[in-house]
Design a protein around this motif. Structure first.
Motif, PDB file in Angstrom:
ATOM      1  N   PRO A   1     115.649   1.089  24.647  1.00  0.00           N
ATOM      2  CA  PRO A   1     116.960   0.275  24.328  1.00  0.00           C
ATOM      3  C   PRO A   1     117.763   1.452  23.604  1.00  0.00           C
ATOM      4  N   ASP A   2     118.812   0.857  23.071  1.00  0.00           N
ATOM      5  CA  ASP A   2     119.665   1.644  22.163  1.00  0.00           C
ATOM      6  C   ASP A   2     118.934   1.744  20.828  1.00  0.00           C
ATOM      7  N   LEU A   3     118.469   3.082  20.469  1.00  0.00           N
ATOM      8  CA  LEU A   3     117.772   3.103  19.335  1.00  0.00           C
ATOM      9  C   LEU A   3     118.715   3.715  18.197  1.00  0.00           C
ATOM     10  N   THR A   4     119.873   3.547  18.402  1.00  0.00           N
ATOM     11  CA  THR A   4     120.811   3.634  16.941  1.00  0.00           C
ATOM     12  C   THR A   4     121.161   2.257  16.303  1.00  0.00           C
ATOM     13  N   THR A   5     121.763   2.445  15.378  1.00  0.00           N
ATOM     14  CA  THR A   5     122.270   1.073  14.865  1.00  0.00           C
ATOM     15  C   THR A   5     123.451   0.298  15.549  1.00  0.00           C
ATOM     16  N   ASN A   6     123.965   1.218  16.274  1.00  0.00           N
ATOM     17  CA  ASN A   6     125.095   0.699  17.391  1.00  0.00           C
ATOM     18  C   ASN A   6     126.217   0.186  16.247  1.00  0.00           C
ATOM     19  N   ASP A   7     126.559   0.795  15.155  1.00  0.00           N
ATOM     20  CA  ASP A   7     127.510   0.478  14.328  1.00  0.00           C
ATOM     21  C   ASP A   7     128.785   0.776  14.998  1.00  0.00           C
TER      22      ASP A   7
END
Length: 174
Positions: free
Chosen positions: A51-57
């Motif tokens: 999945p998106d492994l970042t904070t997706n901020d």
């Protein structure tokens, strides 16, 4: 060589995006956007294994939408919430470590089916710091050294961590 998302979702690549050789396949490579992309045919085709492994901020992504998609220097240097490093274990094909430019340290032990964020387990590590380097042991898939930097927020303190138990416990070694 650059993956695209099969559903047309915009991918975020850092200008020094993560790229790693699969230690078990001659033509196997991993590439990082906000996802981990895997190719077994030297980049001819790609599979997303995370999945998106970042904070997706979205605040950190404002450069893209405030300028109509044009960054100030068009090198993608201003892209944030991206994967900076991918470190596949050289002894366990299912273990992959990932570091991001927004403070996430992710680990999968099943080839990408499930991921756990270990960032909160790093003692004394400022939240949101960059994780640009992970070195994995050649003998123990659960042993890793992680370099963290926070100089973009004027913090020049060195942060280097070690684990030998898949990130269940960490020692700050600097």
């Amino acid at each position: 060589v650059k993956p695209i998302h099969p559903d047309g979702i915009e991918l975020r690549f850092n200008w020094n995006a993560a790229l790693a050789q699969n230690p078990f396949e001659d033509c196997g490579i991993y590439f990082g956007s906000q996802f981990v992309h895997k190719s077994m045919d030297c980049g001819q085709s790609w599979q997303i294994i995370s999945p998106d492994l970042t904070t997706n901020d979205t605040i950190k992504q404002k450069e893209s939408y405030e300028t109509g998609g044009l960054t100030k220097d068009v090198t993608q240097a201003e892209n944030f919430t991206t994967i900076l490093c991918i470190a596949p274990s050289p002894i366990d094909k299912n273990t992959i470590w990932v570091g991001t430019d927004d403070g996430n340290l992710q680990l999968t032990r099943d080839g990408g089916k499930n991921w756990v964020n270990l960032a909160s387990k790093l003692p004394g590590c400022p939240k949101g710091s960059w994780i640009p380097q992970i070195e994995i042991s050649l003998k123990n898939a659960g042993e890793a050294f992680v370099v963290v930097n926070n100089y973009r927020r004027n913090d020049w303190t060195p942060y280097v961590y070690h684990t030998s138990d898949f990130g269940n416990s960490w020692t700050r070694i600097v």
